[in-house]
Scaffold this motif. Sequence first.
Motif, short mmCIF file in Angstrom:
data_model
loop_
_atom_site.label_atom_id
_atom_site.label_comp_id
_atom_site.label_asym_id
_atom_site.label_seq_id
_atom_site.Cartn_x
_atom_site.Cartn_y
_atom_site.Cartn_z
N THR A 71 23.47 -44.93 0.45
CA THR A 71 23.68 -44.42 -1.18
C THR A 71 23.65 -42.68 -1.22
OG1 THR A 71 21.10 -45.34 -1.86
CG2 THR A 71 23.36 -46.49 -1.97
N HIS A 72 23.03 -42.15 -0.50
CA HIS A 72 22.34 -41.28 -0.55
C HIS A 72 21.44 -40.66 1.10
CE1 HIS A 72 19.24 -42.93 -2.58
NE2 HIS A 72 18.01 -41.77 -2.42
N ALA A 73 20.68 -39.56 0.82
CA ALA A 73 19.95 -38.98 1.67
C ALA A 73 18.92 -39.15 1.21
CB ALA A 73 20.52 -37.20 2.55
N CYS A 150 25.03 -38.17 -4.02
CA CYS A 150 24.31 -39.60 -4.66
C CYS A 150 25.89 -41.06 -4.65
CB CYS A 150 23.38 -40.51 -5.42
SG CYS A 150 22.19 -39.40 -5.79
N VAL A 151 26.17 -42.04 -4.62
CA VAL A 151 27.51 -42.37 -4.19
C VAL A 151 26.86 -44.33 -4.87
CG1 VAL A 151 29.02 -41.64 -3.09
CG2 VAL A 151 27.61 -43.40 -2.30
N SER A 152 27.25 -44.87 -5.57
CA SER A 152 26.91 -46.52 -6.47
C SER A 152 27.90 -47.49 -5.25
CB SER A 152 26.68 -46.72 -7.33
OG SER A 152 26.01 -46.02 -7.95
N TYR A 153 28.23 -48.09 -4.57
CA TYR A 153 28.67 -49.16 -4.18
C TYR A 153 29.16 -50.15 -4.75
CZ TYR A 153 28.61 -45.89 -0.12
OH TYR A 153 27.81 -44.97 0.73
N ARG A 154 30.49 -50.28 -5.45
CA ARG A 154 31.48 -51.77 -6.30
C ARG A 154 31.75 -52.69 -5.21
NH1 ARG A 154 35.14 -51.97 -10.84
NH2 ARG A 154 34.55 -54.14 -12.17
N ILE A 155 31.21 -53.88 -5.17
CA ILE A 155 31.49 -55.40 -3.90
C ILE A 155 32.10 -56.23 -5.58
CG2 ILE A 155 31.72 -56.41 -1.83
CD1 ILE A 155 29.51 -54.11 -1.45
N GLY A 156 33.46 -56.43 -5.29
CA GLY A 156 33.39 -57.13 -6.46
C GLY A 156 32.06 -57.28 -7.72
N ASP A 157 31.55 -58.47 -7.42
CA ASP A 157 31.28 -58.32 -9.68
C ASP A 157 29.56 -57.96 -9.05
OD1 ASP A 157 29.98 -60.06 -7.48
OD2 ASP A 157 29.38 -61.82 -9.60
N LEU A 258 9.65 -35.13 3.00
CA LEU A 258 9.74 -33.45 5.00
C LEU A 258 9.71 -34.67 6.24
CD1 LEU A 258 6.68 -31.26 4.10
CD2 LEU A 258 9.60 -31.03 3.59
N PRO A 259 9.72 -35.26 6.86
CA PRO A 259 9.34 -36.62 7.81
C PRO A 259 11.52 -36.73 7.04
CG PRO A 259 6.95 -37.28 7.10
CD PRO A 259 8.13 -35.92 5.60
N SER A 260 11.59 -37.48 6.19
CA SER A 260 13.17 -38.25 6.17
C SER A 260 14.16 -37.71 6.15
CB SER A 260 12.50 -39.26 4.61
OG SER A 260 11.89 -39.57 4.26
N LEU A 261 14.03 -36.51 5.09
CA LEU A 261 14.52 -35.11 5.50
C LEU A 261 15.66 -35.37 6.35
CD1 LEU A 261 14.53 -33.62 1.25
CD2 LEU A 261 16.17 -35.93 2.35
#
Length: 288
Positions: A71-73, A150-157, A258-261
């Motif tokens: 969905t994002h970094a 950021c994105v959201s994913y719409r899958i059916g309902d 810091l580790p994550s990005l």
Amino acid sequence: MIQHPQVRGFFDPATHTVTYLVSDPASGRAAIIDPVLDYDAASARTSTRSIEAVTAALKASGLTLALVLETHAHADHLTAAAHLRHTTGAGVGIGARITQVQSTFAPLFGAGDVRSDGRVFDHLYSDGDRFALGELTVEVIHTPGHTPACVSYRIGDAVFTGDTLFMPDYGTARTDFPGGDARTLYRSIQRLLALPDDTRVFVGHDYLPQGRADHRFETTVAQQRNENIHVGGGVSEDDFVAMREARDATLSAPQLILPSLQVNIRAGDLPPLENDGRRYLRLPLNAI
């Protein structure tokens, strides 16, 4: 006909993250959304314990992994996307504006191996893109505000909102990261709240609010519209922005930012080997 994907959430208590296994009942094709790579900050050790629980469930159900979706970094956990790609061959997708996040953070970590073109990911998705998951259709909704990518994913309902929305009793995402913006987040949320009332909403994290002892990560658009403590009940854009900016000013940086990005802008690959044959994470001083 409304599509109804099968959804199973896997909660990681160390980072409060929910990884989703989403599948098409007809074909058995599946996607994993926001996978977690375990990381112990004290020892700088990684492990695949959490994601192995997801892949074990996938295999036990006879599913085939087709896609890994981000969905994002993330700034609060390392992603296991690269591990999944290396072990299963599944491609990794993320919002196309990850290039903006890469161009912001690659110089911070001296990550000369990271090109700010998103090519380390297999799929870059823009608002309105649609693609198949078996017989299901995945629709990409660009929902910036927490980060620009950021994105959201719409899958059916069902819709998977990442950090944009949390459970109604916890509220919404912070907006104080580079490229974040409270007003933009409000407008992104309004797009999600315009979906049908019975749309299932699956959030990216659950931080227990006062008065609740059980972790939850599924709600509905109607519940969010009516009950979300930050945007529910018709809260105005200006009131939301004032609340969100005041709240963000009190928040500390995420423990693993810091580790994550520096891993997540690489689609989960660890930094390249140095001359001594080891990999190193960099901790730029006084940079956050």
